[in-house]
Motif scaffolding. Structure first.
Motif, short mmCIF file in Angstrom:
data_model
loop_
_atom_site.label_atom_id
_atom_site.label_comp_id
_atom_site.label_asym_id
_atom_site.label_seq_id
_atom_site.Cartn_x
_atom_site.Cartn_y
_atom_site.Cartn_z
N LEU A 1 1.05 -1.36 0.27
CA LEU A 1 -0.50 0.21 0.12
C LEU A 1 1.11 1.39 0.28
N ALA A 2 0.73 2.01 -0.83
CA ALA A 2 2.10 3.38 -0.96
C ALA A 2 1.43 4.52 -1.99
N THR A 3 1.32 5.66 -1.43
CA THR A 3 0.97 7.01 -2.72
C THR A 3 2.27 7.03 -3.27
N ASP A 4 1.37 7.71 -4.18
CA ASP A 4 1.75 7.88 -5.83
C ASP A 4 3.33 8.43 -5.79
N GLY A 5 3.83 9.09 -4.79
CA GLY A 5 5.46 9.08 -4.90
C GLY A 5 6.39 7.58 -4.99
N LEU A 6 5.90 6.72 -4.29
CA LEU A 6 6.13 5.16 -5.40
C LEU A 6 6.41 5.05 -6.22
N TRP A 7 4.80 4.66 -6.52
CA TRP A 7 5.12 4.08 -7.97
C TRP A 7 5.52 5.33 -8.90
N GLU A 8 5.50 6.16 -8.87
CA GLU A 8 6.05 7.55 -9.83
C GLU A 8 7.61 7.38 -10.32
N LEU A 9 8.11 6.21 -9.00
CA LEU A 9 9.76 5.94 -9.26
C LEU A 9 9.70 4.51 -9.50
N MET A 10 8.36 3.36 -9.34
CA MET A 10 9.07 2.09 -9.33
C MET A 10 7.76 1.63 -10.24
N HIS A 11 8.14 0.39 -11.41
CA HIS A 11 6.85 -0.73 -11.43
C HIS A 11 6.07 -1.18 -10.45
N ARG A 12 4.95 -1.22 -10.67
CA ARG A 12 4.90 -2.68 -9.87
C ARG A 12 5.84 -3.51 -9.30
N GLN A 13 5.32 -4.54 -10.62
CA GLN A 13 6.65 -5.38 -10.76
C GLN A 13 7.93 -5.05 -9.75
N THR A 14 8.66 -4.25 -10.07
CA THR A 14 9.55 -4.66 -9.60
C THR A 14 9.68 -4.36 -8.02
N VAL A 15 8.67 -3.50 -7.38
CA VAL A 15 7.80 -3.30 -6.68
C VAL A 15 7.94 -4.88 -5.00
N VAL A 16 7.40 -5.67 -6.01
CA VAL A 16 6.87 -6.45 -5.58
C VAL A 16 8.02 -7.96 -5.60
N GLN A 17 8.67 -7.86 -6.69
CA GLN A 17 10.39 -8.56 -6.66
C GLN A 17 10.97 -7.78 -6.04
N LEU A 18 10.77 -7.14 -5.14
CA LEU A 18 11.85 -6.46 -4.49
C LEU A 18 11.07 -7.31 -3.26
N VAL A 19 9.96 -7.12 -3.05
CA VAL A 19 9.88 -7.18 -1.52
C VAL A 19 9.72 -8.86 -1.15
N GLY A 20 9.40 -9.57 -2.03
CA GLY A 20 9.34 -11.27 -1.95
C GLY A 20 10.63 -11.57 -1.71
N GLU A 21 11.71 -10.91 -2.39
CA GLU A 21 12.72 -11.41 -2.27
C GLU A 21 13.71 -10.97 -1.01
N HIS A 22 12.97 -9.62 -0.14
CA HIS A 22 13.18 -8.94 0.79
C HIS A 22 12.67 -10.25 1.93
N GLN A 23 11.87 -11.33 1.61
CA GLN A 23 10.99 -11.74 2.59
C GLN A 23 11.87 -12.80 2.69
N ALA A 24 11.60 -13.99 0.78
CA ALA A 24 12.61 -14.78 1.43
C ALA A 24 13.91 -14.24 1.89
N GLY A 25 14.35 -13.20 1.94
CA GLY A 25 15.93 -13.62 2.32
C GLY A 25 16.58 -14.34 0.70
#
Length: 515
Positions: free
Chosen positions: A403-427
């Protein structure tokens, strides 16, 4: 009337106390506010800029100053939520972004999360972030519970808390308009009691959708009404200092500024998103082959959305088609087509003209951009506060929601966001070995190894997934890693310059299932 009458001084004091009691007490503040170097004008800071870089410790202190995480108790009370990570990074001073998270303690229960992106000042976003969850809770409570709540208030007894807040200690600035806010909230639940003769005990998802829409619209109505009452009860005054005597929580200041809102309600494994504006909710889905995919649960309410454009055109005469949306902005001025507040796009031209002509004290306290009537202002209201609600049944493969304000989505594509969080959580410590393809060059392999090393270092740096996203959003080197020099430069920008490069950014990552 905004509430029932009685001894006015006693009643006012009691109502402020009752409004505070509607939430469980916040935790004591443990963190002192860190100075944001971008706003500093000290010689030491200027010398540091000339030297070129913030140190890694300074970068981390800025990025982590507002991070927050919370783990929910396992079991039915979690409603399918494991916990969340949150962070906010200001660009404006003060920040126009706000965030909220809370557990609903009564009724069907559930967990609420929200991000709020303000414009024309921080007042509206701050007020909405502290009031909307109460309206949602009241909209969802069974009538018998509302009757018990109203009876407790009438008899001046302690009322049970409606919400347990989960906030960063620095987010707990209590809304100054407590008495007026409580009047409006109580009016809302009394109208629910007066308007419904019998209770329908059937709980269905349609009720949640209806409650969310009703709560959004009613709070926006109350914000407008409170501003009108404030204007009618106060008299014009001369001001020697701009904004003198008009606090940030003043009803007129709240109403003249505006805010988008993206709110998530999760209960018993069912997720509802109510969106107003251009913040977004994106679901992180782990497919059977362990790859990540991004599922958008919101639509932007702006000129880039053809359906939203058609809605705007359909609500106004064909003669206004050329002036309704200009340069992708509502009446050439406002980017989102739905928002709280912003009464200069909702009130009649007569009301606005009277305000501008007779209240110099008000005009001196608000942004210069909202001190005049919008051009081609013929058939208001032009702006809607009705959210678009999406329902989603949480599946085993749904691992988290961003959940994020448009300040994030102006800088990153949603697929990149999900990939980063997924890899971060998985380690990334437990990575599968790289198996080069037959046509892979040594240069390509080296770049792949460097990218992996950068990601591993970044994961180890941040325990908070929202901070991890902020680091990548500002420091991305184009290959999936963080360029420390770029990150340091972005965080070194003075406030008046930072706004040109990025917006305020607020992120909440909600963990739904174990990886």
């Amino acid at each position: 009337m905004l509430g029932r009458t009685g001894n006015p001084i006693r009643r006012c004091w009691l109502e402020i106390q009752q409004f505070r009691l509607l939430s469980s007490p916040p935790p004591p503040s443990e963190l002192s506010r860190l100075d944001y170097p971008a706003g500093s004008r000290s010689r030491r800071y200027q010398a540091g800029q000339e030297a070129g870089q913030l140190s890694l410790a300074q970068v981390n202190r800025i990025l982590k100053a507002n991070e927050h995480s919370h783990t929910l108790p396992r079991g039915h009370a979690s409603h399918g939520v494991i916990g969340f990570h949150s962070n906010t990074l200001p660009s404006n001073h003060p920040s126009e972004d706000h965030r909220s998270s809370a557990t609903c303690l009564l009724g069907r229960g559930g967990v609420l999360f929200g991000v709020f992106d303000g414009h024309a000042g921080p007042s509206c976003a701050q007020a909405i972030s502290q009031r909307l969850f109460y309206y949602i809770t009241v909209a969802m409570l069974p009538l018998r519970m509302l009757q018990e709540l109203d009876r407790a208030v009438e008899e001046e007894r302690a009322v049970p808390p409606l919400l347990e807040w989960h906030k960063h200690p620095q987010d707990h600035s209590f809304y100054d308009g407590g008495s007026l806010s409580f009047h409006s909230l109580r009016n809302y639940w009394q109208e629910r009691l007066d308007g419904e003769e019998k209770e329908d005990d059937k709980e269905d998802d349609g009720k949640v959708t209806t409650a969310l829409i009703d709560a959004f619209r009613r709070l926006d109505y109350d914000v407008s009404l409170e501003a009108q009452v404030h204007l009618s009860l106060s008299s014009p005054r001369r001001v020697s200092i701009p904004g003198e005597g008009l606090s940030l929580s003043s009803p007129i200041r709240v109403a003249l500024s505006g805010s988008t809102a993206c709110v998530v309600h999760i209960s018993n494994g069912v997720l509802h998103v109510a969106n107003l504006g251009d913040s977004r909710a994106v679901l992180g889905v782990q497919e059977g082959d362990e790859r990540w995919s991004a599922l958008s649960l919101t639509n932007d309410h702006n000129a880039q959305n053809p359906e939203e454009l058609q809605r705007i055109y359909g609500e106004h005469p064909a003669s206004e088609r050329r002036t309704l949306v200009r340069h992708d902005r509502l009446l050439g001025l406002l980017l989102p087509f739905r928002a709280f507040g912003d009464v200069r796009f909702k009130w009649s031209a007569e009301m606005l003209s009277r305000l501008y002509d007779t209240r110099p004290d008000v005009l001196s306290a608000i942004s210069e951009s909202v001190r005049t009537l919008p051009p081609h202002y013929l058939t208001p209201p032009y702006l809607s506060a009705q959210p678009e609600v999406t329902r989603h049944l949480i599946r085993p493969e749904d691992k988290f929601l961003v959940l994020a304000t448009d300040g994030l989505w102006e800088l990153m594509h949603r697929q990149t966001v999900v990939q980063l969080v997924g890899e971060h959580q998985a380690g990334l410590q437990q990575q599968r070995p790289i198996i080069p393809s037959a046509d892979m060059t040594l240069g390509s392999l080296q770049r792949l190894l460097l990218e992996r090393r950068g990601r591993v270092q970044s994961v180890l740096e941040d325990q908070n997934a929202a901070t991890h996203l902020l680091r990548h959003a500002l420091g991305d080197d184009g290959y999936g890693s963080v360029a420390q020099n770029r990150l340091a430069r972005m965080l070194s920008l003075p406030v008046d310059l930072a706004r040109r490069y990025r917006d305020d950014i607020t992120i909440t990552v909600i963990q739904l299932n174990e990886l």
